[in-house]
Write an enzyme that holds these catalytic residues in place. Structure first.
Site, PDB file in Angstrom:
ATOM      1  N   ARG A  32       0.802  -1.211   0.000  1.00  0.00           N
ATOM      2  CA  ARG A  32       0.000   0.000   0.000  1.00  0.00           C
ATOM      3  C   ARG A  32       0.847   1.278   0.000  1.00  0.00           C
ATOM      4  O   ARG A  32       0.551   2.208  -0.756  1.00  0.00           O
ATOM      5  CB  ARG A  32      -1.024   0.020   1.121  1.00  0.00           C
ATOM      6  CG  ARG A  32      -0.522  -0.483   2.437  1.00  0.00           C
ATOM      7  CD  ARG A  32      -1.645  -0.522   3.440  1.00  0.00           C
ATOM      8  NE  ARG A  32      -2.586  -1.599   3.189  1.00  0.00           N
ATOM      9  CZ  ARG A  32      -3.881  -1.530   3.406  1.00  0.00           C
ATOM     10  NH1 ARG A  32      -4.411  -0.430   3.876  1.00  0.00           N
ATOM     11  NH2 ARG A  32      -4.646  -2.567   3.180  1.00  0.00           N
ATOM     12  N   THR A  33       1.867   1.327   0.806  1.00  0.00           N
ATOM     13  CA  THR A  33       2.660   2.561   0.856  1.00  0.00           C
ATOM     14  C   THR A  33       3.396   2.779  -0.463  1.00  0.00           C
ATOM     15  O   THR A  33       3.428   3.886  -0.995  1.00  0.00           O
ATOM     16  CB  THR A  33       3.668   2.508   2.028  1.00  0.00           C
ATOM     17  OG1 THR A  33       2.947   2.283   3.228  1.00  0.00           O
ATOM     18  CG2 THR A  33       4.443   3.805   2.144  1.00  0.00           C
ATOM     19  N   LYS A  79      23.877  -9.006  -3.950  1.00  0.00           N
ATOM     20  CA  LYS A  79      25.241  -9.328  -4.382  1.00  0.00           C
ATOM     21  C   LYS A  79      26.274  -8.730  -3.443  1.00  0.00           C
ATOM     22  O   LYS A  79      27.472  -8.760  -3.696  1.00  0.00           O
ATOM     23  CB  LYS A  79      25.476  -8.794  -5.799  1.00  0.00           C
ATOM     24  CG  LYS A  79      24.551  -9.401  -6.838  1.00  0.00           C
ATOM     25  CD  LYS A  79      24.765  -8.742  -8.185  1.00  0.00           C
ATOM     26  CE  LYS A  79      23.642  -9.109  -9.144  1.00  0.00           C
ATOM     27  NZ  LYS A  79      23.572  -8.168 -10.263  1.00  0.00           N
ATOM     28  N   ARG A 101      12.168   2.772   2.349  1.00  0.00           N
ATOM     29  CA  ARG A 101      11.670   2.015   3.504  1.00  0.00           C
ATOM     30  C   ARG A 101      12.715   0.983   3.862  1.00  0.00           C
ATOM     31  O   ARG A 101      13.254   0.298   2.993  1.00  0.00           O
ATOM     32  CB  ARG A 101      10.348   1.331   3.192  1.00  0.00           C
ATOM     33  CG  ARG A 101       9.977   0.301   4.264  1.00  0.00           C
ATOM     34  CD  ARG A 101       8.598  -0.229   4.111  1.00  0.00           C
ATOM     35  NE  ARG A 101       7.612   0.768   4.510  1.00  0.00           N
ATOM     36  CZ  ARG A 101       6.322   0.472   4.687  1.00  0.00           C
ATOM     37  NH1 ARG A 101       5.888  -0.745   4.502  1.00  0.00           N
ATOM     38  NH2 ARG A 101       5.472   1.400   5.055  1.00  0.00           N
ATOM     39  N   HIS A 134       7.248   6.965  10.454  1.00  0.00           N
ATOM     40  CA  HIS A 134       6.589   6.785   9.172  1.00  0.00           C
ATOM     41  C   HIS A 134       5.865   8.106   8.906  1.00  0.00           C
ATOM     42  O   HIS A 134       4.643   8.197   9.028  1.00  0.00           O
ATOM     43  CB  HIS A 134       5.609   5.611   9.251  1.00  0.00           C
ATOM     44  CG  HIS A 134       5.042   5.174   7.927  1.00  0.00           C
ATOM     45  ND1 HIS A 134       5.293   5.843   6.746  1.00  0.00           N
ATOM     46  CD2 HIS A 134       4.218   4.138   7.603  1.00  0.00           C
ATOM     47  CE1 HIS A 134       4.657   5.239   5.764  1.00  0.00           C
ATOM     48  NE2 HIS A 134       4.001   4.201   6.252  1.00  0.00           N
TER      49      HIS A 134
END
Lengths: 312, 286
Positions: free
Chosen positions: A63-64, A91, A113, A141
């Site tokens: 959703r974000t 990697k 995030r 947030h």
């Protein structure tokens, strides 16, 4: 949309902690204009054409990420989704190298995030591009808090003086923390409700009221902000079972009736129906859970716009 | 349990009631099942009709009903050892009118269904008041918190994994924190299982001579000190069950002085045996 010519002070939004009351209000006022754009038939403006926005998500999110992507597209930017599993991180490339590479590709704004608190702050120091925190560990947030404040403003036209209860896992919730900073900066009376295992008393500002009982805490509340119980959390044992959690901290119609008549019910999603909230409440007219989702795009458009505008 | 038709005079006894500071010659007048008056003399002058039963307590002590906050009624699951009926009858025989029963039954009293069973059985068959102590962790395994809130609503008055410590310090912290919502005490069986492992008596020259594995006093002292620190951290209410070490007593005394919410009880059966060393379930310590 910021006709006054006001600007944000920093190139990044890594936390509400760093924003002044004026800055938060600037973002909320700017979002009003974008919400109107989203109500039109053609939900797109050319405002940020030519800008590049990168979604750099090290934690799963639907959703974000989608909300940011849509916000960026509505502003006519080019958006790239950079997810960790497909990246060079596997990697062994360092976090900063990854971010520098993305910048070298021409990103103007990097939305990040990460499961570790402080990662957006670290990258903000290394990058010339603007960094937006889309959730860092258990820290903040900020855009969720902004969209929540925007949603409250839509109904009450003010935040100052409102009684707002945040219910649930305060300890691990970055949503709760950003909301506490945001709502208090805007002058709301914030109280927290939940078991003491999830509300660390000694760590919270002594003038925030803490309630362990829903029945006591919900009295006379204007807004109830529910948090998600994070069942996927590895470190369990903060409460015995979800049954017991529901028995004492689930939001039921009976409990909601203790709040002010017509009190607003919020939830950042995704919901656990039957654990922190019953369907009868989640689907009631008092619930603004879907408005929150819609408003998220407007709030994020405002943030993208203001950060771009900052550098002309 | 109260007999509403009981009229009774207990006279010529030695009445002790710490709550009123009474400790001496005295008599009691009971009417309709309730103590109406306490006399501070032998009570031979009390006027009463033939409906009154009279007990001469000459040479005896008259005490308020005692409370034993640490009993094992063994039911459900171990009825061959004890039942709610026999356990409460024994309690009343010894002057105890209220008992709190530990959760180490089979199944463990770690959910409201078991709690309700015990209380219903006690109401029907018990000879005295029974209060249940629920388990802190599911199955007393020390892994996950039991549904303390639901058990509290069903009637549990405290929580303990008695017979076993909660070895995981994080879980013990959570238990003490969580218990605050319901205002209940956490009763700790203070023993570091790694230190005491395999031991059957106090560690010392005697254990060596007898060829038995010993338990160092530190097994208890360390556990008590840890629990005190966690009580201080969380503000939860802590009770240490069956303290048997001087070091433990010192730690509790100091914690009380510092205002930490901690209480304790001695190992009652060892009190008359001070300075001797016997092999019992909870080994005598120094």
């Amino acid at each position: 949309m910021s006709e006054t010519g006001q600007q944000l002070r920093n190139k990044d939004i890594v936390g509400i902690k760093d924003l002044s009351c004026d800055e938060i209000e600037l973002i909320l006022n700017t979002a009003v204009g974008f919400r109107d754009v989203l109500r039109r038939d053609i939900k797109k403006v050319p405002t940020l054409r030519g800008k590049t926005v990168v979604n750099l998500f090290f934690e799963p999110s639907t959703r974000t990420r989608t909300s940011f992507e849509l916000a960026a597209k509505r502003l006519s930017t080019d958006v790239i989704n950079f997810s960790v599993s497909a990246s060079s991180m596997v990697k062994g490339e360092s976090l900063i190298d990854t971010a520098m590479t993305i910048q070298a590709l021409g990103a103007d704004i990097v939305i990040i995030r990460h499961s570790s608190s402080g990662v957006p702050h670290l990258l903000a120091r290394h990058l010339n591009a603007s960094v937006i925190n889309a959730g860092d560990g258990i820290n903040e947030h900020p855009t969720q808090a902004l969209l929540d404040a925007f949603t409250i403003m839509e109904k009450y036209s003010r935040i100052k003086g409102l009684k707002i209860a945040i219910v649930g896992d305060i300890l691990h919730s970055r949503v709760a923390k950003s909301n506490i900073y945001c709502l208090r900066t805007l002058g709301a009376e914030v109280r927290l409700i939940g078991p003491p295992t999830l509300i660390p008393e000694g760590l919270i500002d002594p003038d925030i009221e803490i309630f362990h009982s829903m029945e006591e805490g919900l009295r006379d509340i204007d807004v109830v902000m529910m948090l998600r119980i994070q069942m996927e959390r590895q470190d369990r044992g903060f409460f015995p079972t979800t049954d017991e959690y529901f028995r004492f901290w689930g939001l039921t119609l009976e409990r909601l009736s203790l709040a002010r008549p017509g009190a607003m019910v919020m939830h950042p999603g995704p919901m656990n129906r039957g654990i922190e909230i019953v369907s009868a409440v989640a689907d009631s007219p008092q619930s603004v859970i879907l408005e929150q989702v819609t408003n998220g795009i407007a709030a994020r458009m405002a943030v993208l716009y203001l950060l771009s505008g900052r550098r002309g | 349990m109260m007999r509403k038709d009981l009229n009774l005079i207990i006279r010529n006894g030695h009445v002790i009631d710490p709550s009123q500071g009474i400790d001496g010659k005295g008599a009691l007048l009971v009417e309709g099942g309730k103590i109406k008056e306490v006399f501070q003399d032998s009570g031979f002058g009390i006027q009463a009709d033939s409906t009154y039963e009279i007990i001469d307590a000459g040479g005896l002590y008259v005490l308020p009903g005692l409370v034993d906050m640490h009993v094992h009624l063994r039911e459900p699951g171990y009825e061959y050892k004890e039942t709610i009926k026999t356990g409460t009858m024994a309690a009343v025989r010894g002057g105890f009118t209220s008992v709190c029963c530990m959760p180490n039954t089979k199944p463990v009293n770690d959910n409201e269904t078991v709690t309700e069973f015990i209380l219903r059985k006690a109401y029907a068959e018990g000879a005295c008041y029974v209060y249940t102590i629920g388990a802190i962790t599911k199955g007393q395994k020390g892994e996950e918190l039991a549904e303390m809130g639901m058990m509290r609503e069903a009637g549990c008055v405290a929580f303990s994994d008695d017979g076993l410590p909660v070895m995981n310090s994080l879980l013990m912290r959570r238990a003490l924190e969580y218990s605050k919502v319901f205002g209940v005490t956490i009763i700790s069986h203070a023993e570091d299982l790694n230190l005491s492992s395999g031991g059957v008596m106090n560690e010392g020259p005697l254990s060596l001579r007898l060829g038995l594995r010993g338990i160092p006093v530190e097994a208890e002292v360390i556990a008590i000190k840890r629990d005190i620190e966690l009580a201080a951290l969380t503000g939860g209410r802590l009770h240490i069950a069956h303290v048997s070490t001087a070091g433990g007593v010192r730690a509790i005394r100091e914690a009380k002085r510092d205002g930490i919410e901690v209480t304790a009880e001695p190992v009652r059966i060892t009190l008359p045996l001070q300075r001797k060393q016997y092999v019992i379930t909870i080994p005598m310590q120094r």
